[in-house]
Scaffold this motif. Structure first.
Motif, PDB file in Angstrom:
ATOM      1  N   LEU A 128      14.830  26.604 -66.892  1.00 25.37           N
ATOM      2  CA  LEU A 128      15.525  26.944 -65.654  1.00 25.37           C
ATOM      3  C   LEU A 128      16.758  27.787 -65.939  1.00 25.37           C
ATOM      4  CD1 LEU A 128      15.256  23.564 -63.701  1.00 25.37           C
ATOM      5  CD2 LEU A 128      13.770  25.573 -63.572  1.00 25.37           C
ATOM      6  N   HIS A 129      17.428  27.472 -67.034  1.00 28.80           N
ATOM      7  CA  HIS A 129      18.613  28.254 -67.422  1.00 28.80           C
ATOM      8  C   HIS A 129      18.219  29.698 -67.723  1.00 28.80           C
ATOM      9  CE1 HIS A 129      22.612  28.976 -69.040  1.00 28.80           C
ATOM     10  NE2 HIS A 129      22.065  29.482 -70.129  1.00 28.80           N
ATOM     11  N   ARG A 130      17.087  29.888 -68.408  1.00 23.85           N
ATOM     12  CA  ARG A 130      16.636  31.237 -68.731  1.00 23.85           C
ATOM     13  C   ARG A 130      16.250  32.002 -67.471  1.00 23.85           C
ATOM     14  NH1 ARG A 130      14.221  34.056 -72.784  1.00 23.85           N
ATOM     15  NH2 ARG A 130      15.853  33.106 -74.049  1.00 23.85           N
ATOM     16  N   LEU A 131      15.567  31.364 -66.520  1.00 23.28           N
ATOM     17  CA  LEU A 131      15.194  32.039 -65.276  1.00 23.28           C
ATOM     18  C   LEU A 131      16.429  32.530 -64.532  1.00 23.28           C
ATOM     19  CD1 LEU A 131      12.273  29.950 -63.726  1.00 23.28           C
ATOM     20  CD2 LEU A 131      12.169  31.933 -65.245  1.00 23.28           C
ATOM     21  N   GLU A 132      17.461  31.717 -64.498  1.00 24.05           N
ATOM     22  CA  GLU A 132      18.694  32.121 -63.825  1.00 24.05           C
ATOM     23  C   GLU A 132      19.313  33.327 -64.521  1.00 24.05           C
ATOM     24  OE1 GLU A 132      21.073  28.646 -63.840  1.00 24.05           O
ATOM     25  OE2 GLU A 132      19.954  27.646 -62.227  1.00 24.05           O
ATOM     26  N   GLN A 133      19.258  33.355 -65.842  1.00 26.27           N
ATOM     27  CA  GLN A 133      19.801  34.488 -66.594  1.00 26.27           C
ATOM     28  C   GLN A 133      19.009  35.759 -66.293  1.00 26.27           C
ATOM     29  OE1 GLN A 133      19.649  32.950 -70.670  1.00 26.27           O
ATOM     30  NE2 GLN A 133      21.869  32.876 -70.702  1.00 26.27           N
ATOM     31  N   VAL A 134      17.683  35.665 -66.290  1.00 22.48           N
ATOM     32  CA  VAL A 134      16.832  36.832 -66.031  1.00 22.48           C
ATOM     33  C   VAL A 134      17.083  37.372 -64.636  1.00 22.48           C
ATOM     34  CG1 VAL A 134      14.452  37.610 -65.761  1.00 22.48           C
ATOM     35  CG2 VAL A 134      15.061  36.130 -67.673  1.00 22.48           C
ATOM     36  N   LYS A 135      17.164  36.489 -63.656  1.00 26.38           N
ATOM     37  CA  LYS A 135      17.398  36.919 -62.275  1.00 26.38           C
ATOM     38  C   LYS A 135      18.763  37.578 -62.130  1.00 26.38           C
ATOM     39  CE  LYS A 135      14.420  33.475 -60.072  1.00 26.38           C
ATOM     40  NZ  LYS A 135      14.380  32.261 -59.211  1.00 26.38           N
ATOM     41  N   ALA A 136      19.760  37.027 -62.811  1.00 22.43           N
ATOM     42  CA  ALA A 136      21.112  37.588 -62.723  1.00 22.43           C
ATOM     43  C   ALA A 136      21.184  38.973 -63.351  1.00 22.43           C
ATOM     44  CB  ALA A 136      22.102  36.646 -63.400  1.00 22.43           C
ATOM     45  N   GLN A 137      20.399  39.188 -64.427  1.00 23.99           N
ATOM     46  CA  GLN A 137      20.449  40.462 -65.134  1.00 23.99           C
ATOM     47  C   GLN A 137      19.594  41.536 -64.471  1.00 23.99           C
ATOM     48  OE1 GLN A 137      19.253  39.420 -69.104  1.00 23.99           O
ATOM     49  NE2 GLN A 137      21.136  38.301 -69.552  1.00 23.99           N
ATOM     50  N   SER A 138      18.446  41.137 -63.891  1.00 21.38           N
ATOM     51  CA  SER A 138      17.518  42.127 -63.354  1.00 21.38           C
ATOM     52  C   SER A 138      17.581  42.268 -61.845  1.00 21.38           C
ATOM     53  CB  SER A 138      16.083  41.759 -63.770  1.00 21.38           C
ATOM     54  OG  SER A 138      15.732  40.490 -63.252  1.00 21.38           O
ATOM     55  N   GLY A 139      18.219  41.285 -61.167  1.00 23.47           N
ATOM     56  CA  GLY A 139      18.286  41.344 -59.714  1.00 23.47           C
ATOM     57  C   GLY A 139      17.090  40.660 -59.076  1.00 23.47           C
ATOM     58  N   THR A 140      17.272  40.230 -57.880  1.00 23.42           N
ATOM     59  CA  THR A 140      16.219  39.461 -57.202  1.00 23.42           C
ATOM     60  C   THR A 140      15.006  40.308 -56.845  1.00 23.42           C
ATOM     61  OG1 THR A 140      17.329  39.887 -55.095  1.00 23.42           O
ATOM     62  CG2 THR A 140      17.871  37.830 -56.235  1.00 23.42           C
ATOM     63  N   ASN A 141      15.166  41.627 -56.745  1.00 18.08           N
ATOM     64  CA  ASN A 141      14.053  42.490 -56.349  1.00 18.08           C
ATOM     65  C   ASN A 141      13.336  43.124 -57.536  1.00 18.08           C
ATOM     66  OD1 ASN A 141      14.578  42.063 -53.586  1.00 18.08           O
ATOM     67  ND2 ASN A 141      16.175  43.639 -53.616  1.00 18.08           N
ATOM     68  N   SER A 142      13.703  42.722 -58.726  1.00 18.26           N
ATOM     69  CA  SER A 142      13.093  43.321 -59.907  1.00 18.26           C
ATOM     70  C   SER A 142      11.634  42.900 -60.038  1.00 18.26           C
ATOM     71  CB  SER A 142      13.859  42.897 -61.164  1.00 18.26           C
ATOM     72  OG  SER A 142      13.191  43.339 -62.328  1.00 18.26           O
ATOM     73  N   SER A 143      10.813  43.815 -60.557  1.00 16.05           N
ATOM     74  CA  SER A 143       9.398  43.511 -60.791  1.00 16.05           C
ATOM     75  C   SER A 143       9.162  43.008 -62.211  1.00 16.05           C
ATOM     76  CB  SER A 143       8.554  44.771 -60.555  1.00 16.05           C
ATOM     77  OG  SER A 143       8.960  45.813 -61.425  1.00 16.05           O
ATOM     78  N   GLU A 144      10.228  42.823 -62.973  1.00 13.33           N
ATOM     79  CA  GLU A 144      10.096  42.352 -64.351  1.00 13.33           C
ATOM     80  C   GLU A 144       9.462  40.956 -64.358  1.00 13.33           C
ATOM     81  OE1 GLU A 144      12.968  41.142 -68.143  1.00 13.33           O
ATOM     82  OE2 GLU A 144      13.742  42.382 -66.502  1.00 13.33           O
ATOM     83  N   PRO A 145       8.421  40.755 -65.149  1.00 13.10           N
ATOM     84  CA  PRO A 145       7.763  39.432 -65.170  1.00 13.10           C
ATOM     85  C   PRO A 145       8.690  38.368 -65.749  1.00 13.10           C
ATOM     86  CG  PRO A 145       6.916  40.824 -66.932  1.00 13.10           C
ATOM     87  CD  PRO A 145       7.773  41.711 -66.080  1.00 13.10           C
ATOM     88  N   MET A 146       8.607  37.190 -65.189  1.00 15.69           N
ATOM     89  CA  MET A 146       9.412  36.083 -65.671  1.00 15.69           C
ATOM     90  C   MET A 146       8.767  35.467 -66.908  1.00 15.69           C
ATOM     91  SD  MET A 146      12.071  35.755 -63.837  1.00 15.69           S
ATOM     92  CE  MET A 146      12.755  36.244 -62.228  1.00 15.69           C
ATOM     93  N   PRO A 147       9.545  35.018 -67.866  1.00 13.85           N
ATOM     94  CA  PRO A 147       8.967  34.390 -69.047  1.00 13.85           C
ATOM     95  C   PRO A 147       8.289  33.071 -68.679  1.00 13.85           C
ATOM     96  CG  PRO A 147      11.348  34.064 -68.994  1.00 13.85           C
ATOM     97  CD  PRO A 147      11.020  35.030 -67.893  1.00 13.85           C
TER      98      PRO A 147
END
Length: 242
Positions: A128-147
């Motif tokens: 959950l900590h990693r997901l929050e980091q990814v969302k904060a860095q890429s933005g909520t509208n990013s198409s980057e796949p989540m780990p």
């Protein structure tokens, strides 16, 4: 450094009864705190950790650096209900290897609690900590796949293994996962009382193969265990021939 593998077979009825009377079961029935408390009563400062409770059939395994005489002496003075709950009359210890060859390949299995400490001191699920980091860095509208959860936990495990350059993972897979509530007690407050609380977090089983890169560091890793809550049933590294 000497190391022994301890094995006993707790009586499930006596164990549950002892834990229930003392309110040491979590809402999910986790026995980690109860076993921690029983081992402390039976062995005091010599209580083994890490340990792994494998169920009624396989019993409890633990690593310890204490010699057999210490354990035998403690079992003769432990309360009868504790002896029965832990199955100490069938206590067995055997020497465990502490000398390893560099590049030795071994199979491993570990029940883990992959959590991290945040800046404010809270315990947080590593995924959950990693997901929050990814969302904060890429933005909520990013198409980057989540780990994936498995990938994040495997990265967490790699960091633990490589902290002292003890081992390298050849391969590993997540064989089991659940969100489990475990029981813990707080530090004493102003009223000098400790209170119980339930902590929800990941309960993960990993299996795979590893390669020993530093034999001395690996021996210490076995004795210490992996991650947090090592005195409560997590973090024991079980190994076998590859």
């Amino acid at each position: 450094m000497d190391l022994q593998l301890m094995h006993c077979r707790p009586d499930p009825i006596a164990l549950t009864t002892w834990a229930t009377r003392r309110k040491l079961l979590s809402p999910d029935g986790d026995l980690g705190y109860a076993l921690h408390a029983l081992l402390a009563v039976a062995f005091g400062k010599h209580a083994p950790a890490p340990f792994r409770y494998m169920g009624a059939e396989q019993g409890l395994l633990a690593y310890t650096a204490e010699d057999e005489d210490v354990f035998r002496s403690n079992t003769t003075h432990a309360p009868e209900e504790v002896v029965k709950a832990l199955g100490l009359k069938q206590l067995r210890l055997r020497p465990f290897p502490t000398s390893w060859e560099t590049d030795k390949v071994l199979g491993f299995e570990a029940r883990l609690r992959p959590v991290i400490r945040t800046k404010n001191g809270r315990e947080r699920d590593a995924y959950l900590h990693r997901l929050e980091q990814v969302k904060a860095q890429s933005g909520t509208n990013s198409s980057e796949p989540m780990p994936s959860r498995e990938a994040v936990y495997l990265e967490w495990l790699n960091k633990k293994f490589q902290a002292d350059n003890a081992v390298q993972i050849g391969y590993a897979r997540m064989e089991g996962f659940s969100l489990a509530r475990i029981l813990r007690r707080t530090q004493k407050g102003a009223d000098e009382k400790r209170r119980t609380r339930n902590i929800t977090g990941p309960d993960v089983l990993f299996k795979g193969e590893l390669k020993v890169t530093d034999p001395i560091a690996f021996a210490h890793l076995l004795k210490r265990g992996v991650g947090r809550h090592r005195a409560f049933g997590y973090g024991m590294l079980l190994i076998r021939p590859a």
